[in-house]
Design an enzyme around this catalytic site. Structure first.
Site: not given
Length: 503
Positions: A119, A121-123, A141, A146, A185, A238
Site C-alpha cells: 500500500a 500501490g505505487g510500486k 498489505e 491500507r 519496501d 525511504c
C-alpha cells in the site's frame, strides 16, 4: 537547514553520515518544496493520448523512468481529473520509479512476484507494468485500511493478473519457494520524507531507527522461505541511515544468504552510492559487496529520499512452473476445470457475460455467492495455494454480480485492460459529465442511447458503467470511491478538458 522542527540529533547524524559538502546540499533541499511527479499507465495512456512530453503542467521527464515518468511544475487538483480515477496514471515519488530499472534488467521471463508491503500501490502498479506478460503479481498489505486503498488503486490500474492479499509476512512462509521475485519496501524511519510527512520528523530518534532496523529484519526473516533459491529480492526504504539501509543489505547477504547485484545508474542522475564508511568494515570483501546500492537524496536527485538494493537468493535457480509451454498450458486448464465444482444452485455464467472480456478463452469464470470473477486459467493452481495460505481479497477481474436474473457488470470490469468495449454501448462523455459521474450523481444520456448497461468513456478511456433506463441513467460507480469533496476545481493531465457537451 533552517527548519526548527528537525531535531539536532538528526542534523548531527546526517552531517556525520554525508560529510560537510553533501550535508550542505541535503540541508538546503529540506528547506525547499517537494517535487511532484506522475507515472503513466502503459496499458491505458495510449487510449487517452497521454505522453510524458506533453503533460498539462509538465516540467520534464524523470530521467530513470524515461517514457513513463514525468515531473509537474506544481501539484494540481488530481481529484478532479477523470483520467486519474480511470487509472491512466499514478501520482508517485520520482525516486521510487527507479524500481523499473531493476525489473527491466533482471526480470526477463514470466515470474510469480510478491510486493510484500504494497500500500498504497505505487510500486505494485509499477511492478505490474514492468513484468513480462505471463507473470502473476501478488500485492500484499497487512494493515486492513491500507489494503483497501491498495485494492482500489490496482483495480483502477486494470491488469487482470493481480492478486490482492491482506496478510502478515510470516503467513507467506506457508508457501515455501513459491515466488521468483520479492519486493520489500519495508516500513522505515522515513528520513527521506521529511519534506512531506510531519510524523516522520516528530517521530525520529536513533532509538526509533534501531527499532525500525530490527523490525525490518524480522519481516525479511519471516518472508524469506517463500522466495525460491535463485530468486530476486528488491529491498528498499525511504530513509537514509546506514542501519536500515546498507547494514541491512549486508545482513541479508550474510545471514539469510544472498548475492548483492549491480545496479544500472547513469552518472548524470545524481544517485549516491554506498554511505557505509569503509573504515567501519573490517572485511574488505564485505566492503566491496556492499557497494552496489542506490541512494536518492534530496539535493542530489529531484524527488524525495529513497534507497534500493537488489539481491539474488543463494541456491540454484530453477525454471518456474509458471513459464508454461502451450501444451502444458492447455493441460493445466483441463486440470483446473476438472477440479472446479459449481454448486447446483448457481447457474453457469451466460456466454454473453463471458464475451465482456477480450481473450475470454484464457480465463476461468468462478462464482463466490452472487459475484462472478474471471481468473486467468494458467494461474488456477497457484491462486488455489494462495487462498489456502493467506487472506486473498481480490483476484483477477471481478466481472459481474447477480441480482435475480440480471447480471450487473462491476466497476472492475470497466477498469480492466481486457474489457471488450464492443460488448456494451459506449457513450463518450464531456468533462462536465465525467466529474458528476465520479461524484455518483444521476446522469441523463443522449436520447438515442440504448437502454441497459452502458460504458462511459472520457478521452477514449473507460471511466465506468451506468444503467440507462430512459429518462435517466443509474450511476454504477462504487459508492466508496466517489468524489466527496465540496470543493470545485477542474483539471486534466492531458490538458484538454473536453468541455463541449454531447449533442
Amino acid at each position: 537547514m533552517t527548519r526548527p522542527d528537525i531535531s539536532q540529533e538528526f542534523k548531527d547524524y546526517a552531517l556525520r553520515l554525508l560529510g560537510t559538502e553533501r550535508y550542505a546540499r541535503f540541508a538546503q533541499a529540506l528547506d525547499e518544496e517537494p517535487s511532484v511527479s506522475v507515472r503513466l499507465n502503459p496499458f491505458k495512456s495510449l487510449w487517452a493520448g497521454l505522453s510524458t512530453e506533453y503533460l498539462n503542467g509538465g516540467d520534464g521527464p524523470v530521467p530513470w523512468a524515461s517514457g513513463e515518468g514525468g515531473y509537474l511544475s506544481e501539484r494540481p487538483p488530481f481529484t478532479f481529473d477523470p483520467l486519474f480515477h480511470a487509472g491512466a496514471y499514478y501520482v508517485q515519488e520520482a525516486a521510487s520509479m527507479f524500481l523499473g530499472q531493476v525489473l527491466c534488467r533482471y526480470v526477463t521471463r514470466p515470474v510469480i512476484a510478491l510486493d510484500l508491503c504494497a500500500a498504497p500501490g505505487g510500486k505494485s502498479t509499477h511492478i505490474r507494468s514492468c513484468l513480462p506478460e505471463g507473470s502473476l503479481l501478488v500485492a500484499n498489505e497487512p494493515v486492513k485500511a491500507r489494503a483497501q486503498v491498495l485494492l482500489e488503486n490496482l483495480t483502477k490500474w486494470g491488469h487482470p493478473d493481480v492478486v490482492v492479499t491482506n496478510s502478515y509476512p510470516r503467513d507467506f512462509a506457508r508457501l515455501p519457494a513459491f515466488f521468483d521475485l520479492l519486493v520489500t519496501d519495508v516500513p522505515c524511519s522515513g528520513e527521506g520524507m521529511f519534506r512531506k510527512e510531519e510524523d516522520a520528523v516528530t517521530g525520529w530518534s536513533m532509538e526509533a531507527v534501531r527499532m525500525c532496523r530490527d523490525r525490518q529484519r524480522e519481516i525479511l526473516r519471516d518472508v524469506w522461505p517463500s522466495l525460491k533459491p535463485g530468486g530476486l529480492l528488491v529491498y528498499s526504504t525511504c530513509t537514509l541511515n546506514t542501519l536500515e539501509d546498507e547494514e541491512n543489505v549486508a545482513w541479508i547477504a550474510e545471514e539469510l544468504g544472498a548475492e548483492i547485484l549491480p545496479l544500472d545508474v547513469e552518472p548524470g542522475w545524481g544517485v549516491v552510492g554506498n554511505l557505509l564508511p569503509l573504515s567501519s568494515v573490517k572485511d574488505t570483501v564485505k566492503a566491496e559487496r556492499l557497494f552496489p546500492v542506490a541512494h536518492f537524496i534530496p539535493g542530489f536527485t529531484r524527488g524525495e529520499g529513497f534507497f534500493l538494493a537488489v539481491l539474488r537468493k543463494n541456491g540454484e535457480e530453477g525454471v518456474s512452473d509458471w513459464g508454461m509451454s502451450s501444451d502444458r498450458y492447455k493441460s493445466e486448464r483441463v486440470k483446473s476445470k476438472k477440479k472446479r465444482t459449481v454448486q447446483a444452485s448457481v447457474p453457469a455464467l451466460p456466454a454473453s457475460c463471458r464475451s465482456w472480456l477480450l481473450h475470454a478463452d484464457t480465463f476461468d469464470f468462478v462464482s463466490d455467492g452472487p459475484v462472478w470473477t474471471a481468473i486467468r486459467a494458467s494461474f488456477s493452481r497457484q491462486i488455489g495455494l494462495l487462498r489456502e495460505s493467506v487472506k486473498v481479497w481480490q483476484v483477477g477481474v471481478p466481472l459481474a454480480t447477480v441480482k435475480g436474473k440480471d447480471y450487473i457488470p462491476l466497476h472492475a470490469l470497466a477498469m480492466s485492460v481486457d474489457l471488450n468495449r464492443a460488448a456494451f454501448p459506449v457513450v463518450p462523455v464531456s468533462y462536465d459529465m465525467a466529474v458528476p459521474y465520479l461524484r455518483k450523481e444521476v446522469l441523463v444520456l443522449p436520447p438515442d442511447t440504448p437502454k441497459g448497461y452502458v460504458l462511459l468513456t472520457f478521452q477514449d478511456t473507460p471511466i465506468g458503467f451506468v444503467k440507462n433506463i430512459g429518462g435517466r441513467a443509474n450511476n454504477l460507480y462504487p459508492q466508496e470511491w466517489k468524489i466527496r469533496t465540496s470543493y470545485l476545481s477542474t483539471y486534466s493531465l492531458k490538458g484538454d478538458l473536453w468541455r463541449k457537451s454531447i449533442e
